[in-house]
Every structure is written in structure tokens, then in C-alpha cells.
Design a protein around this motif. Structure first.
Motif, short mmCIF file in Angstrom:
data_model
loop_
_atom_site.label_atom_id
_atom_site.label_comp_id
_atom_site.label_asym_id
_atom_site.label_seq_id
_atom_site.Cartn_x
_atom_site.Cartn_y
_atom_site.Cartn_z
N UNK A 27 0.85 -1.19 0.00
CA UNK A 27 0.00 0.00 0.00
C UNK A 27 0.88 1.24 0.00
N UNK A 28 0.55 2.21 -0.85
CA UNK A 28 1.33 3.45 -0.89
C UNK A 28 1.00 4.31 0.31
N UNK A 29 1.89 5.22 0.69
CA UNK A 29 1.61 6.12 1.82
C UNK A 29 0.46 7.07 1.48
N UNK A 30 -0.41 7.25 2.45
CA UNK A 30 -1.53 8.18 2.33
C UNK A 30 -1.70 8.86 3.69
N UNK A 31 -2.63 9.79 3.79
CA UNK A 31 -2.86 10.47 5.07
C UNK A 31 -3.70 9.58 5.99
N UNK A 32 -3.25 9.46 7.24
CA UNK A 32 -3.98 8.70 8.26
C UNK A 32 -4.42 9.64 9.37
N UNK A 33 -5.70 9.56 9.73
CA UNK A 33 -6.29 10.37 10.80
C UNK A 33 -6.70 9.42 11.92
N UNK A 34 -6.26 9.71 13.15
CA UNK A 34 -6.52 8.78 14.25
C UNK A 34 -7.78 9.11 15.05
N UNK A 35 -8.52 10.17 14.65
CA UNK A 35 -9.76 10.51 15.35
C UNK A 35 -9.56 11.26 16.64
N UNK A 201 -10.42 21.90 -6.54
CA UNK A 201 -9.45 21.51 -5.51
C UNK A 201 -9.13 20.04 -5.71
N UNK A 202 -7.85 19.68 -5.63
CA UNK A 202 -7.43 18.29 -5.80
C UNK A 202 -6.26 17.98 -4.88
N UNK A 203 -6.48 17.00 -4.00
CA UNK A 203 -5.42 16.51 -3.13
C UNK A 203 -5.22 15.02 -3.39
N UNK A 204 -3.98 14.60 -3.54
CA UNK A 204 -3.61 13.20 -3.73
C UNK A 204 -2.39 12.92 -2.85
N UNK A 205 -1.88 11.68 -2.81
CA UNK A 205 -0.65 11.44 -2.05
C UNK A 205 0.51 12.33 -2.49
N UNK A 206 0.51 12.74 -3.77
CA UNK A 206 1.58 13.62 -4.26
C UNK A 206 1.47 15.02 -3.67
N UNK A 210 5.47 17.58 3.81
CA UNK A 210 5.63 17.82 5.25
C UNK A 210 4.28 18.21 5.86
N UNK A 211 4.14 19.43 6.38
CA UNK A 211 2.89 19.82 7.02
C UNK A 211 1.96 20.56 6.05
N UNK A 212 2.29 20.51 4.77
CA UNK A 212 1.47 21.19 3.77
C UNK A 212 0.82 20.19 2.84
N UNK A 213 -0.45 20.43 2.50
CA UNK A 213 -1.17 19.62 1.53
C UNK A 213 -1.39 20.48 0.29
N UNK A 214 -0.61 20.19 -0.74
CA UNK A 214 -0.58 21.04 -1.93
C UNK A 214 -1.76 20.75 -2.84
N UNK A 215 -2.49 21.79 -3.20
CA UNK A 215 -3.60 21.68 -4.14
C UNK A 215 -3.04 21.55 -5.55
N UNK A 216 -3.40 20.47 -6.25
CA UNK A 216 -2.88 20.21 -7.59
C UNK A 216 -3.73 20.84 -8.68
N UNK A 217 -4.80 21.56 -8.30
CA UNK A 217 -5.58 22.28 -9.30
C UNK A 217 -4.90 23.61 -9.60
#
Length: 473
Positions: A27-35, A201-206, A210-217
Motif C-alpha cells: 500500500x502506498x503512503x496516504x494520510x492517516x487520521x486517528x480521530x 481543488x485536488x489533493x492526492x498522495x503527491x 511535510x505539514x502542507x497539503x498542496x492543491x494540484x488544481x
């Protein structure tokens, strides 16, 4: 008949294609949220200014809120995707200052990637799950929205550590928001999405930097990652609680509302909501479970309450149970009363006085039992216990309580719009007056008590000071 069979087989094949991962595949790395205070803050999107839109995600082992903008239940409006199954949950939005238009999707299948899409074409709201239509319904445009709010992944704006309501947990691979309706009928969701001209707006593993989630749109609406981890999507195995709920005749029961909670009720309470399916089945997905849970299930007047549930981390626990008749609905106003309460004051002599009041449900939520202790300078000066319950013979709520001298007081309970009035009197005790009093909530953690008397017309007339009780762990 043959055509229906072909369509059914095609649908099954489509579902397998959408969710199947080959054995042993990494499985490729993705964002995990622990609640637990994990979320991503993203820029506001003016859904109320769009003529059409699609919000879609790829998630795995998810439970709770996935995406949210605005505050559900606020005077303002919100829009969200959630696996919770309360009346205002699911994939939904608010219009006209708080009216909900919701389509529930229920708990997702564990250990499978799931595609969810919420759409609006200017007239029709629709939700798709793994390419299959869940429901279509007419709905007005969402909003209006407050442009000062943020779009949040993995939580709601109202979620916070001291009151951890509304967090979601699980793996999120991708999120795309578009200014067009992308799906009309059954379809096969694609694993990869392009950032075309209709992508807002588009977020993917790419996107994870770090602490930023880059919008690919083309809009560059980047998000801030707050606590969510970038890990392989099979690193943390979910803890699953599942089972079948039956009615008193042991028949599987559909549409039973189930709440699973942990922590201190109303103070530090984590909870998820679900409903049983047509076969009476339910399941909860917990990615980083607590040590102990409480479960409360209800359908109409059928209730079941279970406490001290201990689940094995990373494994499935099967819990089948039966809901049985309860008088709970007769005094469901008291659900917030079930807690530990404390009032502090000073005596005329300048000594500290403490009144402890502890209340809990019993007999399948048909009785609310409680006890009290009064201390002066840390010495007990008075104790007692009591019951609130439904009297089926007289068809009314009644109260009974006893002090340490075994003296009994009993009376009736009247539930008004703002106050709960208790009209009781001591039995066979000379010189003691009736003890009429009223309870009401200032807020969910503050309970107020005031004594008074009943007038000739049977109306409560308050008198004296108001005693303030605070909810304590």
C-alpha cells in the motif's frame, strides 16, 4: 430475467474492481487520521455560488466525518461528508439557515478502499458509493455560507481536544472538488484524477509536503496538515465491532440507532453513530481504539445499553444483542442528568459545604437512580438515594427517595419546556413540609436547582436561592 442477472453480475464485478487490492501488494503512503485531534485545514469554497458541484473522496477504514465546511446546527449553514448515521449526518448540507438535506451511506466495508461522491446539479442532490447510486432527492442550493469558515478534512470546525466531537478516523487517499456534476449513472471510479478545467481543488498522495497539503488544481488552495500522518495504508489495522441486533422475539431488527462512545460523557466524549441494515447487522471501524466503550441502542421504545466494552486492538469483536421495551422515552429529558454533579457553597459559620449528586440509568433505561451526599468541612452530614421512574399504573413519572433514617419521600415529576418540577412529600414524618423543587440546565455541564412550593392551582412557585451544580469526571 437473464438481463437482470447480467446486470447484477456486472454490478458485483464493478464493486470488486473498485475495491480489490491484490494479496501482498504494498500500500502506498496516504494520510492517516486517528480521530483524536487530527485534521487538515483548507481554504473556504463558495458552494453556494456554484451552479453545480461534485465532492468526492477515496477512503479506507473510515469512520466519522470526512469533509466539513461550516458548523452543523449553527445559525449559519454547513456542508459535509460523514459515515455517521444520525438524522443530520451522512452526506449532507444545510440551507435556509439550518434545514438539513442528508443522504446516509452508513458504515463502510472494512479493509477496502471506498469511493464516495456527493453531487448537486442545481436541483437534485445525489450520492454515489463505489460507483453505485445511493439516492437522489430534490434539494435547494446549499448555504448561504460564511466565507470566514474553513473547509476541514477529518473533523468539523467545532471539533476540539477538550470536546472531541466530530472527528473522523481512517485513511484518506484523495479528495477532489469540481464545479460540475461528474457522474450520472453507475460508473467505475478511477483511482487517479486529473486536474482538469472543472477541478476546483485536488489533493492526492503527491500533495503531501511535510505539514502542507498542496492543491494540484490551478487554484492553489493548499491545506495545512494538523496531526494527520503520512503512512502506508496497511500499517495500522482497524479494530472492528460488529454484530446483529434482534427484537424481543429474536428477529433481526433494521434501522436501530446505535451510539458507541468512550471517554467522560459530555466532557471528553468520543462517539460514533450507526444504524443496523435490513438484516439487523451493524459494524464500527476504530483505528486507534480507546480502552473502554459504552454502547447505547434504540428504536422507538426498544432500548439496550451496555457499558465496559473492551475491544481487542486490530481484531474484530462480535457483539450480538437484543433491544427490549423501555420507559426511556417517557423521561428522555433526563439523559443529560446521568452524571456526577457537585455544588459548593459556604455555611453561615464560614465552613465549606459540598453537595455531591450522582445519577445513572438502571433497568434498561427505565429507571434513573441517584444518590446524594452533603459534606461540611469534609465531614458527611447527610446522605440518601432515590429513583425516577415511570409508574405504568398511574401513567405518570414519579420520584422516590430515602435518607439515612429510612424516611421515604415520594411524589410526581412534571416535565415542562424549560424546567423539571418535582412535587414530593415525606411519608409518616411529623413536622416536615412538602419538598417541591425544580431542575433545569443552564448548559450541558451546569445543572440548576431551586426549591419552592406548589400553589393552589398546582403551579410551581420558586423561592429562595438557585443552587448551581457542575458536571465533574
Amino acid at each position: 430475467m437473464k438481463t437482470h442477472l447480467i446486470l447484477s453480475l456486472a454490478s458485483i464485478f464493478l464493486l470488486l474492481v473498485c475495491t480489490f487490492v491484490p494479496a501482498g501488494a504494498a500500500e502506498e503512503p496516504v494520510l492517516f487520521f486517528d480521530g483524536d485531534n487530527d485534521f487538515v485545514d483548507c481554504p473556504f469554497i463558495a458552494f453556494d455560488k456554484l451552479n453545480a458541484f461534485t465532492i468526492e473522496v477515496w477512503v479506507k477504514n473510515w469512520g466519522g466525518y470526512i469533509v466539513n465546511q461550516g458548523g452543523a446546527g449553527d445559525p449559519e449553514n454547513g456542508i459535509w461528508l460523514s459515515t455517521d448515521e444520525g438524522p443530520n449526518d451522512g452526506c449532507a448540507w444545510e440551507s435556509d439557515r439550518g434545514k438539513n438535506y442528508a443522504i446516509n451511506i452508513g458504515s463502510l466495508v472494512p479493509e477496502q478502499w471506498t469511493h464516495i461522491a456527493l453531487q448537486y446539479d442545481g436541483k437534485i442532490q445525489s450520492v454515489f458509493l463505489n460507483g453505485a447510486l445511493v439516492k437522489r432527492q430534490e434539494a435547494p442550493k446549499p448555504g448561504p455560507f460564511d466565507a470566514g469558515r474553513k473547509l476541514t478534512i477529518g473533523a468539523t470546525e467545532m471539533s476540539r481536544p477538550e470536546l472531541p466531537w466530530g472527528y473522523g478516523s481512517g485513511y484518506l487517499k484523495s479528495l477532489r472538488i469540481s464545479s460540475v456534476v461528474r457522474y450520472q449513472d453507475h460508473f467505475q471510479p478511477t483511482a487517479e484524477w486529473p486536474a482538469d478545467a472543472k477541478t476546483l481543488m485536488l489533493y492526492t498522495p503527491a500533495s503531501v509536503q511535510k505539514s502542507r497539503l498542496v492543491d494540484l488544481s490551478k487554484n492553489g488552495w493548499h491545506g495545512d496538515i494538523r496531526g494527520a500522518r503520512f503512512i502506508a495504508a496497511d500499517k495500522i489495522k482497524p479494530t472492528i465491532l460488529s454484530g446483529v441486533v434482534t427484537d424481543p422475539e429474536q428477529r433481526p431488527l433494521a434501522d436501530v440507532s446505535i451510539e458507541l462512545s468512550s471517554g467522560i460523557p459530555y466532557i471528553n466524549d468520543h462517539y460514533l453513530e450507526n444504524k443496523t441494515n435490513a438484516d439487523g447487522e451493524y459494524h464500527f471501524i476504530l483505528n486507534e481504539p480507546s480502552k473502554c466503550y459504552r454502547l447505547y441502542a434504540r428504536k422507538d421504545s426498544l432500548v439496550r445499553s451496555l457499558a465496559d466494552l473492551h475491544l481487542k486492538q486490530g481484531e474484530r469483536t462480535i457483539l450480538n444483542f437484543t433491544v427490549t421495551p423501555s420507559a426511556y422515552l417517557k423521561f428522555s429529558w433526563a439523559k443529560y442528568l446521568a452524571a456526577h454533579w457537585l455544588n459548593k457553597s459556604m455555611t453561615k459559620e464560614g465552613k465549606e459545604r459540598k453537595a455531591f449528586f450522582n445519577c445513572e440509568w438502571a433497568n434498561n433505561h427505565s429507571v434513573l437512580k441517584w444518590d446524594w451526599t452533603i459534606q461540611v468541612a469534609d465531614q458527611n452530614v447527610e446522605k440518601g438515594f432515590g429513583l425516577y421512574g415511570w409508574d405504568p399504573l398511574h401513567q405518570q413519572l414519579r420520584v422516590w427517595y430515602w435518607n439515612v433514617d429510612a424516611e421515604l419521600a415520594e411524589g410526581t415529576v412534571e416535565v415542562g419546556k424549560e424546567k423539571i418540577v418535582v412535587n414530593a412529600a415525606w411519608n409518616k414524618t411529623e413536622g416536615k413540609k412538602p419538598i417541591a423543587h425544580a431542575w433545569w440546565f443552564e448548559d450541558i455541564n451546569t445543572l440548576l436547582l431551586q426549591y419552592g412550593q406548589m400553589n393552589a392551582g398546582g403551579i410551581f412557585e420558586p423561592g429562595g436561592e438557585i443552587h448551581r451544580f457542575t458536571r465533574v469526571p
